[in-house]
Enzyme design. Structure first.
Site, PDB file in Angstrom:
ATOM      1  N   GLY A  13      38.348 103.458  58.068  1.00 62.83           N
ATOM      2  CA  GLY A  13      38.824 102.727  56.902  1.00 62.83           C
ATOM      3  C   GLY A  13      37.690 102.205  56.046  1.00 62.83           C
ATOM      4  O   GLY A  13      36.505 102.352  56.368  1.00 62.83           O
ATOM      5  N   CYS A 110      43.415  93.756  72.234  1.00 64.20           N
ATOM      6  CA  CYS A 110      42.517  94.836  71.833  1.00 64.20           C
ATOM      7  C   CYS A 110      41.120  94.285  71.559  1.00 64.20           C
ATOM      8  O   CYS A 110      40.110  94.880  71.963  1.00 64.20           O
ATOM      9  CB  CYS A 110      43.062  95.544  70.600  1.00 64.20           C
ATOM     10  SG  CYS A 110      42.073  96.969  70.086  1.00 64.20           S
ATOM     11  N   CYS A 207      48.586  99.720  65.587  1.00 70.01           N
ATOM     12  CA  CYS A 207      48.231 101.113  65.342  1.00 70.01           C
ATOM     13  C   CYS A 207      49.058 102.100  66.146  1.00 70.01           C
ATOM     14  O   CYS A 207      49.258 103.243  65.717  1.00 70.01           O
ATOM     15  CB  CYS A 207      46.749 101.323  65.624  1.00 70.01           C
ATOM     16  SG  CYS A 207      46.239 100.952  67.328  1.00 70.01           S
TER      17      CYS A 207
END
Length: 372
Positions: A13, A110, A207
Site C-alpha cells: 500500500g 496481529c 484482511c
C-alpha cells in the site's frame, strides 16, 4: 559514517511505500519486506527470497505491488511466508472468540504476534537491527528516563491504539516515520516520487475477511454453521429468535428483526446459554470493567491506582477513568461517567495526554453473568 540499516514492512500500500521512501531520504540503508499472511495466490516458496523488477506471476498482488515500489526505489525486497503463525496466532483466536460470544480485535493480535514479533525475527535473519512500519504514530525516547514511548498521531488515522502490547525491547528497534503526515499528503508525496501505488485504494480493516461477512467466514473456516437461539430481555423473557450468536456484538441495533416500543440494542452475548440479551440505550451504559492480558509500555509497572484517559475501541474517544492494577496482567477500570457499549474482546487502551501507557483486553463489564 555507516548508515543505519532498517527493514521496512511493506504491505503493497501507499503508507509503507512512502515510509520506505522517507527513510531513504533520511539516510537509512533500506530494504523492503512483505509477509504473506493469508492465502490468496500461491507463494513461490516458504523461504525468504529476493525479488527484483522481474516479478514472478505467482507472487500475491500485495507482494507484487511492494516489490514494484522497491524496484522503483532501488532497494532489495524480500518475501516471507508467515501464513502458519498468522493462522495460529491471529485467525484461530479470532474464530474461537466469536464462537464464545466475544468480539475480538484481530489487528491487536496481529501487531502483538506478527508485526512486532515475527517481523522482528525476520529482520534478525536478514541482518537488519531496525524494523520500520507505516503506522500512524511515533516512537520517541524520554530524555529523563531513557525509556521509549509511543506518541499518538495528531491526525484522524492515529494507530497508537493497536500498539499497546509493545515493550521497551521492541520499541528500541522500531522506526515509525509517518506520524507527522496525513493520508492526503502521503498520496501527494507518493505521486511526486513516482511510486507505482500512489493511487491504490486503502486496504480493508480485517484482511482475511474479504467480504466483511464474519459469520460466513467462520463457517468456511471451521465448518460449523451458526446455531439459532433466543433473544431475551434483561428479565429473561424470550422476545424473539436470533440466527446465531456470531452475528451479533454489543451495541448492535441493526438486523435484530425485533419490533418494540423503543429501540433495542444488544447489551450482551451469552454463549453458554446461547442467548443474545437485548435492552434499551440506558441498559447499554456501564462504568466499570475487568481487563486481562494487561501490558504497560514502561518497564516501571504501576502498583497503585492511577488516572488516565481510556479508549474502549479503535474509533472511540479517550475518556477519563481510574485504572486499578491487580494481579499481573489484570486491572479494573472505573470511568468517571457511564460509557456506551463496552464490548468484551475489544481492547481498552490507556493514555496520558498523547502518550500511550498500555492497555488490556476487556474481559467483562459490571453486568449480571448468570443465565437468565
Amino acid at each position: 559514517m555507516r548508515k543505519k540499516k532498517v527493514l521496512v514492512a511493506m504491505s503493497g500500500g501507499v503508507d509503507s511505500a512512502v515510509a520506505a521512501y522517507l527513510l531513504i531520504q533520511q539516510g537509512y540503508e533500506v530494504a523492503g519486506f512483505t509477509a504473506r499472511l493469508w492465502p490468496d495466490k500461491p507463494a513461490t516458496s516458504s523461504k525468504t527470497q529476493l525479488h527484483q523488477s522481474n516479478m514472478n506471476e505467482e507472487i500475491s498482488e500485495s507482494a507484487s505491488d511492494a516489490a514494484r515500489v522497491a524496484a522503483h526505489l532501488g532497494i532489495s525486497h524480500y518475501i516471507e511466508d508467515l501464513t502458519e503463525p498468522f493462522g495460529k496466532d491471529v485467525v484461530e483466536p479470532f474464530v474461537q472468540a466469536y464462537r464464545e460470544g466475544i468480539t475480538p480485535n484481530p489487528c491487536v493480535e496481529c501487531n502483538r504476534r506478527i508485526k512486532f514479533d515475527a517481523f522482528l525475527k525476520v529482520a534478525d535473519q536478514l541482518g537488519y537491527p531496525l524494523l520500520a512500519t507505516g503506522h500512524y504514530a511515533s516512537c520517541v525516547r524520554d530524555a529523563l528516563t531513557g525509556e521509549y514511548r509511543i506518541k499518538a498521531s495528531e491526525g484522524p488515522k492515529d494507530q497508537s491504539y493497536v500498539l499497546y502490547t509493545l515493550g521497551q525491547e521492541q520499541l528500541s528497534r522500531i522506526v515509525l516515520p509517518l506520524a507527522d503526515y496525513d493520508k492526503k499528503t502521503l498520496r501527494k508525496m507518493a505521486k511526486n516520487a513516482g511510486l507505482p501505488v500512489a493511487s491504490k485504494p486503502d486496504s480493508q480493516d480485517i484482511c482475511f475477511v474479504e467480504d466483511g461477512d464474519y459469520a460466513a467466514f467462520l463457517e468456511r473456516f471451521d465448518g460449523k454453521a451458526s446455531e439459532p437461539g433466543d433473544f431475551v430481555d434483561g428479565s429473561g423473557h424470550v422476545v424473539g429468535r436470533h440466527k446465531g450468536i456470531e452475528h451479533y456484538t454489543v451495541g448492535q441495533r441493526k438486523g435484530l428483526g425485533i419490533a418494540a416500543a423503543q429501540p433495542l440494542y444488544v447489551i450482551a452475548v451469552d454463549a453458554r446459554c446461547h442467548q443474545v440479551i437485548l435492552g434499551t440505550a440506558d441498559e447499554l451504559m456501564s462504568r466499570t470493567m475487568q481487563l486481562s492480558q494487561v501490558n504497560y509500555i514502561s518497564d516501571q509497572k504501576p502498583t497503585e491506582p492511577f488516572r488516565a484517559n481510556v479508549k474502549i475501541r479503535y474509533s472511540a474517544p479517550a475518556v477519563p477513568a481510574i485504572i486499578e492494577p491487580q494481579s499481573p496482567g489484570r486491572a479494573w477500570i472505573t470511568f468517571d461517567t457511564p460509557i456506551r457499549a463496552v464490548t468484551p474482546g475489544q481492547s481498552a487502551v490507556f493514555y496520558d495526554g498523547p502518550y500511550l501507557l498500555g492497555g488490556g483486553i476487556i474481559e467483562s463489564v459490571a453486568r449480571k453473568d448468570e443465565c437468565i
